[in-house]
Design an enzyme around this catalytic site. Structure first.
Site, mmCIF file in Angstrom:
data_model
loop_
_atom_site.group_PDB
_atom_site.id
_atom_site.type_symbol
_atom_site.label_atom_id
_atom_site.label_comp_id
_atom_site.label_asym_id
_atom_site.label_seq_id
_atom_site.Cartn_x
_atom_site.Cartn_y
_atom_site.Cartn_z
ATOM 1 N N GLY A 229 0.832 -1.193 0.000
ATOM 2 C CA GLY A 229 0.000 0.000 0.000
ATOM 3 C C GLY A 229 0.866 1.241 0.000
ATOM 4 O O GLY A 229 2.045 1.190 0.384
ATOM 5 N N GLN B 144 2.986 9.964 1.230
ATOM 6 C CA GLN B 144 4.265 9.255 1.193
ATOM 7 C C GLN B 144 5.076 9.591 -0.047
ATOM 8 O O GLN B 144 6.271 9.283 -0.103
ATOM 9 C CB GLN B 144 4.043 7.736 1.252
ATOM 10 C CG GLN B 144 3.497 7.265 2.600
ATOM 11 C CD GLN B 144 3.364 5.759 2.621
ATOM 12 O OE1 GLN B 144 2.380 5.215 2.158
ATOM 13 N NE2 GLN B 144 4.356 5.075 3.159
ATOM 14 N N CYS C 280 6.065 -0.221 7.170
ATOM 15 C CA CYS C 280 5.661 0.927 6.370
ATOM 16 C C CYS C 280 6.833 1.341 5.484
ATOM 17 O O CYS C 280 7.972 1.383 5.961
ATOM 18 C CB CYS C 280 5.276 2.076 7.298
ATOM 19 S SG CYS C 280 4.808 3.592 6.438
ATOM 20 N N LEU C 281 6.566 1.636 4.214
ATOM 21 C CA LEU C 281 7.637 2.044 3.307
ATOM 22 C C LEU C 281 8.300 3.343 3.760
ATOM 23 O O LEU C 281 9.435 3.625 3.383
ATOM 24 C CB LEU C 281 7.094 2.193 1.875
ATOM 25 C CG LEU C 281 6.597 0.896 1.215
ATOM 26 C CD1 LEU C 281 6.022 1.197 -0.165
ATOM 27 C CD2 LEU C 281 7.706 -0.142 1.121
ATOM 28 N N HIS D 216 -4.192 1.071 7.475
ATOM 29 C CA HIS D 216 -2.857 1.679 7.549
ATOM 30 C C HIS D 216 -2.744 2.858 6.572
ATOM 31 O O HIS D 216 -2.278 3.939 6.948
ATOM 32 C CB HIS D 216 -1.820 0.592 7.234
ATOM 33 C CG HIS D 216 -0.403 1.067 7.181
ATOM 34 N ND1 HIS D 216 0.564 0.638 8.071
ATOM 35 C CD2 HIS D 216 0.230 1.946 6.343
ATOM 36 C CE1 HIS D 216 1.710 1.238 7.773
ATOM 37 N NE2 HIS D 216 1.540 2.033 6.730
ATOM 38 N N GLU D 217 -3.188 2.655 5.328
ATOM 39 C CA GLU D 217 -3.073 3.726 4.323
ATOM 40 C C GLU D 217 -3.985 4.908 4.651
ATOM 41 O O GLU D 217 -3.600 6.064 4.476
ATOM 42 C CB GLU D 217 -3.365 3.197 2.918
ATOM 43 C CG GLU D 217 -2.404 2.128 2.417
ATOM 44 C CD GLU D 217 -0.951 2.411 2.693
ATOM 45 O OE1 GLU D 217 -0.535 3.582 2.627
ATOM 46 O OE2 GLU D 217 -0.213 1.454 3.002
ATOM 47 N N HIS E 112 -2.529 7.284 7.093
ATOM 48 C CA HIS E 112 -1.556 8.222 6.501
ATOM 49 C C HIS E 112 -2.231 9.528 6.065
ATOM 50 O O HIS E 112 -1.623 10.595 6.120
ATOM 51 C CB HIS E 112 -0.910 7.604 5.254
ATOM 52 C CG HIS E 112 0.289 6.759 5.534
ATOM 53 N ND1 HIS E 112 1.428 7.243 6.113
ATOM 54 C CD2 HIS E 112 0.528 5.436 5.309
ATOM 55 C CE1 HIS E 112 2.331 6.269 6.219
ATOM 56 N NE2 HIS E 112 1.807 5.152 5.740
HETATM 57 ZN ZN ZN Z 1 2.710 3.354 5.700
#
Ligand code: ZN
Length: 166
Positions: A46, A51, A91-92, A133-134, A137
């Site tokens: 995701g 991000q 998380c990226l 999670h997304e 953000h």
């Molecule tokens: Zn994330």
């Protein structure tokens, strides 16, 4: 297609509340495509617009191994959630770290597609986790704010007791 640079933890961009996407134009289509490409290249499941430095309510999710389950979500909102699951999350934007996070096991989410058409989607298990999670953000929240505990380096590589519950 092009990949974009992923913003990392510590950057204030990740802490902002994103604004609604109003225009469903070519620019949005390109952003969605770039976001999917960036997510796949980074081997994530995701990615949210902040991000990649864009403070808009846009996210992509694909939890399939063969990249066939792409969800493009514009202005997403969780309208129903139930159950709970406790498991590992990364998380990226938080490279090299993982934590244990408790999330709903089932969510119903409404959003708009790239053309502005309203869509409703039900997701459970890992996909529900990824969506939660997304969407966090988009409100400037990171999983590290809500994790039960952080995993050690050894645990990131191996088994954790919480895996048995899911
Ligand atoms: Zn994330």
């Amino acid at each position: 297609m092009a990949t974009r640079k992923i913003v990392k933890i510590g950057d204030e961009t990740l802490r902002k509340v994103c604004r609604k996407q109003e225009k469903f134009d070519l620019r949005l289509a390109i952003l969605l495509k770039d976001m999917a490409e960036t997510m796949y290249k980074a081997e994530g499941v995701g990615l949210a617009a902040p991000q990649v430095g864009i403070l808009r309510r846009i996210a992509v999710v694909d939890v399939t191994a063969d990249h066939t389950g792409l969800r493009e979500m514009v202005n997403p909102e969780i309208i129903e959630s139930s159950g709970s699951q406790t498991g590992r999350e990364g998380c990226l934007s938080v490279p090299g770290r993982q934590g244990v996070v408790t999330r709903p096991n089932h969510v119903r989410v409404k959003f708009q597609d790239r053309h502005g058409k309203p869509v409703e989607l039900e997701a459970e298990g890992f996909e529900a986790r990824a969506i939660c999670h997304e969407l966090d953000h988009l409100d400037g929240k990171l999983y590290v704010d809500m994790m039960d505990r952080e995993l050690t380096e050894e645990e990131i590589e191996g088994h954790i007791p919480e895996d048995d519950q899911t």
